[in-house]
Design a protein around this motif. Structure first.
Motif, short mmCIF file in Angstrom:
data_model
loop_
_atom_site.label_atom_id
_atom_site.label_comp_id
_atom_site.label_asym_id
_atom_site.label_seq_id
_atom_site.Cartn_x
_atom_site.Cartn_y
_atom_site.Cartn_z
N PRO A 45 0.82 -1.21 0.00
CA PRO A 45 0.00 0.00 0.00
C PRO A 45 0.86 1.26 0.00
CG PRO A 45 -0.84 -1.57 1.59
CD PRO A 45 0.47 -2.11 1.11
N ARG A 46 0.43 2.24 -0.77
CA ARG A 46 1.14 3.51 -0.84
C ARG A 46 0.17 4.65 -0.63
NH1 ARG A 46 4.40 2.83 -6.56
NH2 ARG A 46 5.09 0.68 -6.26
N THR A 47 0.66 5.69 -0.02
CA THR A 47 -0.11 6.92 0.16
C THR A 47 0.54 8.01 -0.65
OG1 THR A 47 -0.75 6.24 2.39
CG2 THR A 47 -1.00 8.57 1.83
N GLY A 48 -0.28 8.75 -1.42
CA GLY A 48 0.26 9.79 -2.27
C GLY A 48 0.50 11.09 -1.54
N ILE A 49 1.18 12.01 -2.21
CA ILE A 49 1.43 13.34 -1.67
C ILE A 49 0.11 14.03 -1.36
CG2 ILE A 49 2.33 15.63 -2.23
CD1 ILE A 49 4.49 14.22 -3.88
N ALA A 50 0.00 14.61 -0.16
CA ALA A 50 -1.25 15.20 0.31
C ALA A 50 -1.46 16.61 -0.22
CB ALA A 50 -1.26 15.23 1.84
N GLY A 51 -2.72 16.95 -0.45
CA GLY A 51 -3.07 18.29 -0.89
C GLY A 51 -4.46 18.68 -0.40
N ILE A 78 -5.18 28.61 8.00
CA ILE A 78 -5.88 27.60 7.21
C ILE A 78 -4.93 26.45 6.86
CG2 ILE A 78 -6.79 27.18 4.88
CD1 ILE A 78 -8.45 29.65 5.13
N ILE A 79 -3.69 26.77 6.54
CA ILE A 79 -2.70 25.74 6.23
C ILE A 79 -2.40 24.88 7.46
CG2 ILE A 79 -0.31 25.32 5.53
CD1 ILE A 79 -0.50 27.80 3.76
N THR A 80 -2.22 25.52 8.61
CA THR A 80 -1.94 24.80 9.85
C THR A 80 -3.09 23.86 10.22
OG1 THR A 80 -0.56 26.60 10.69
CG2 THR A 80 -1.45 25.06 12.31
N LYS A 81 -4.32 24.34 10.08
CA LYS A 81 -5.49 23.51 10.40
C LYS A 81 -5.59 22.32 9.44
CE LYS A 81 -9.35 22.65 12.63
NZ LYS A 81 -10.48 23.60 12.63
N ALA A 82 -5.30 22.54 8.17
CA ALA A 82 -5.32 21.44 7.19
C ALA A 82 -4.30 20.37 7.55
CB ALA A 82 -5.05 21.98 5.79
N HIS A 83 -3.12 20.81 7.98
CA HIS A 83 -2.06 19.89 8.40
C HIS A 83 -2.57 18.97 9.52
CE1 HIS A 83 2.51 19.46 9.45
NE2 HIS A 83 1.87 18.33 9.55
N LYS A 84 -3.25 19.55 10.49
CA LYS A 84 -3.76 18.77 11.62
C LYS A 84 -4.86 17.80 11.17
CE LYS A 84 -2.78 22.30 15.13
NZ LYS A 84 -3.39 23.24 16.11
N LEU A 85 -5.72 18.25 10.28
CA LEU A 85 -6.84 17.42 9.84
C LEU A 85 -6.40 16.26 8.96
CD1 LEU A 85 -9.40 20.27 9.06
CD2 LEU A 85 -9.66 18.52 10.83
N PRO A 143 -0.08 19.56 3.72
CA PRO A 143 -0.46 19.56 2.30
C PRO A 143 0.64 20.22 1.46
CG PRO A 143 -1.70 21.23 3.50
CD PRO A 143 -0.95 20.44 4.52
N GLN A 144 1.02 19.57 0.38
CA GLN A 144 2.08 20.09 -0.48
C GLN A 144 1.56 20.78 -1.73
OE1 GLN A 144 5.70 17.75 -0.99
NE2 GLN A 144 5.02 16.34 0.59
N PHE A 145 0.25 20.69 -1.97
CA PHE A 145 -0.35 21.45 -3.06
C PHE A 145 -1.75 21.89 -2.64
CE2 PHE A 145 -1.59 17.08 -3.82
CZ PHE A 145 -2.89 17.15 -4.27
N TRP A 146 -2.23 22.96 -3.29
CA TRP A 146 -3.50 23.57 -2.88
C TRP A 146 -4.26 24.01 -4.12
CZ3 TRP A 146 -3.70 24.22 2.63
CH2 TRP A 146 -4.95 24.64 3.09
N GLY A 147 -5.46 23.50 -4.29
CA GLY A 147 -6.30 23.88 -5.41
C GLY A 147 -7.03 25.19 -5.13
N PRO A 160 -15.52 9.34 5.47
CA PRO A 160 -15.71 10.73 5.90
C PRO A 160 -14.52 11.29 6.65
CG PRO A 160 -16.88 9.24 7.37
CD PRO A 160 -16.33 8.40 6.25
N ASN A 161 -13.62 10.42 7.13
CA ASN A 161 -12.48 10.87 7.92
C ASN A 161 -11.53 11.68 7.04
OD1 ASN A 161 -10.01 10.98 9.44
ND2 ASN A 161 -10.81 9.32 10.69
N SER A 162 -11.02 12.79 7.57
CA SER A 162 -10.13 13.66 6.80
C SER A 162 -8.70 13.16 6.74
CB SER A 162 -10.15 15.07 7.38
OG SER A 162 -9.68 15.06 8.72
N MET A 163 -8.34 12.23 7.61
CA MET A 163 -6.96 11.73 7.64
C MET A 163 -6.63 11.03 6.33
SD MET A 163 -5.76 12.62 10.60
CE MET A 163 -4.33 11.58 10.86
#
Length: 270
Positions: free
Chosen positions: A32-38, A49-56, A61-65, A208-211
């Motif tokens: 199993p592999r997990t891809g780069i988070a965004g 907002i970036i800090t909260k995303a990191h926690k969730l 996150p290395q990219f942002w739409g 539904p989990n954000s992790m």
């Protein structure tokens, strides 16, 4: 067939198959592999907002739409510094979902303008100095928005690709995994000469989990098979009172994830 589960999860059948073939030379099992988070948001990006995303998500996150071409949710240069300071790249998204049923001329008009917006926001010479090859995604939301027309995508993709002599934009599509009508139109456009360099698939399934979790191929693929790779899976949406959607890059691409990440824009300081 080594018995590997299509979603990359190692189950009982997989272990049995691996055991049977364990003496094969140069065999490397796929775990199993997990891809780069965004992430992606309608809201403007700031350090909180970036800090909260990191926690969730459980990792940074290395990219942002973010959206381009005006309207609600438009990217602002004020966001550059927060993204620069965290090493986060921008994934440009064209949000004209109410026009995607239109003509080739409609698509060409929108494609030209969104490319011009990105070039103006980040400066054409700067983008050229950063490698000069970047993705732009056309947002095709599911109903009640109209489905994509093949002619619209044909015009949009051509305009995006011809927008600059210094920068090459690669047209891509964001779509819901079950949107067969949009997928069929995209396939028809590609058969008529349009280019699509990748898909961003929205499918939340029962997660539904954000992790962030290992790549789940069944959930990440569109129902209608298309001749272009799935680059990103949007695995959960409307997290934290609707602020965030979370994504990951496909870790099973033929090319390294790091190369794909370089095709997102790293914003300059302002």
């Amino acid at each position: 067939d080594m018995g590997l589960d299509v979603d990359g999860i190692v189950g009982e059948n997989t272990w049995e198959a691996l055991d049977k073939h364990k003496k094969l030379p140069n065999y490397e099992p796929i775990f199993p592999r997990t891809g780069i988070a965004g992430a992606d948001t309608l809201k403007k990006v700031n350090p909180d907002i970036i800090t909260k995303a990191h926690k969730l998500i459980g990792e940074r996150p290395q990219f942002w739409g973010r959206y381009f071409l005006g309207g609600d949710g438009q990217y602002d240069q004020e966001e550059n510094n927060a993204l620069f300071n965290t090493g986060t790249r921008i994934l440009p998204v064209c949000r004209e979902t109410r026009r995607v049923k239109g003509s080739e001329a409609d698509g060409h008009d929108v494609g030209r303008r969104v490319a011009e917006d990105v070039l103006e926001t980040f400066e054409e010479d700067y983008l050229a100095s950063q490698g000069g090859i970047f993705y732009i995604f056309l947002d095709t939301e599911p109903r009640p928005e109209p489905a994509l027309s093949s002619n619209y995508y044909l015009g949009w993709s051509k305009a995006v690709m011809s927008a600059s002599r210094k920068v090459k934009f690669l047209p891509c599509v964001y779509l819901n995994a079950g949107d067969e009508e949009t997928a069929t139109a995209l396939l028809k456009a590609m058969n008529s000469g349009a280019e699509c360099h990748g898909l961003w698939i929205a499918n939340y399934g029962k997660r539904p989990n954000s992790m962030i979790r290992p790549w789940f191929e069944k959930q990440a693929n569109p129902v209608t098979k298309l001749p272009c790779p799935v680059l990103i899976h949007q695995y959960v949406g409307d997290i934290d009172n609707g602020i965030y959607d979370f994504n990951q890059i496909n870790p099973f691409l033929d090319e390294p994830e790091s190369l794909m990440l370089e095709r997102f824009i790293f914003p300059q300081q302002v």
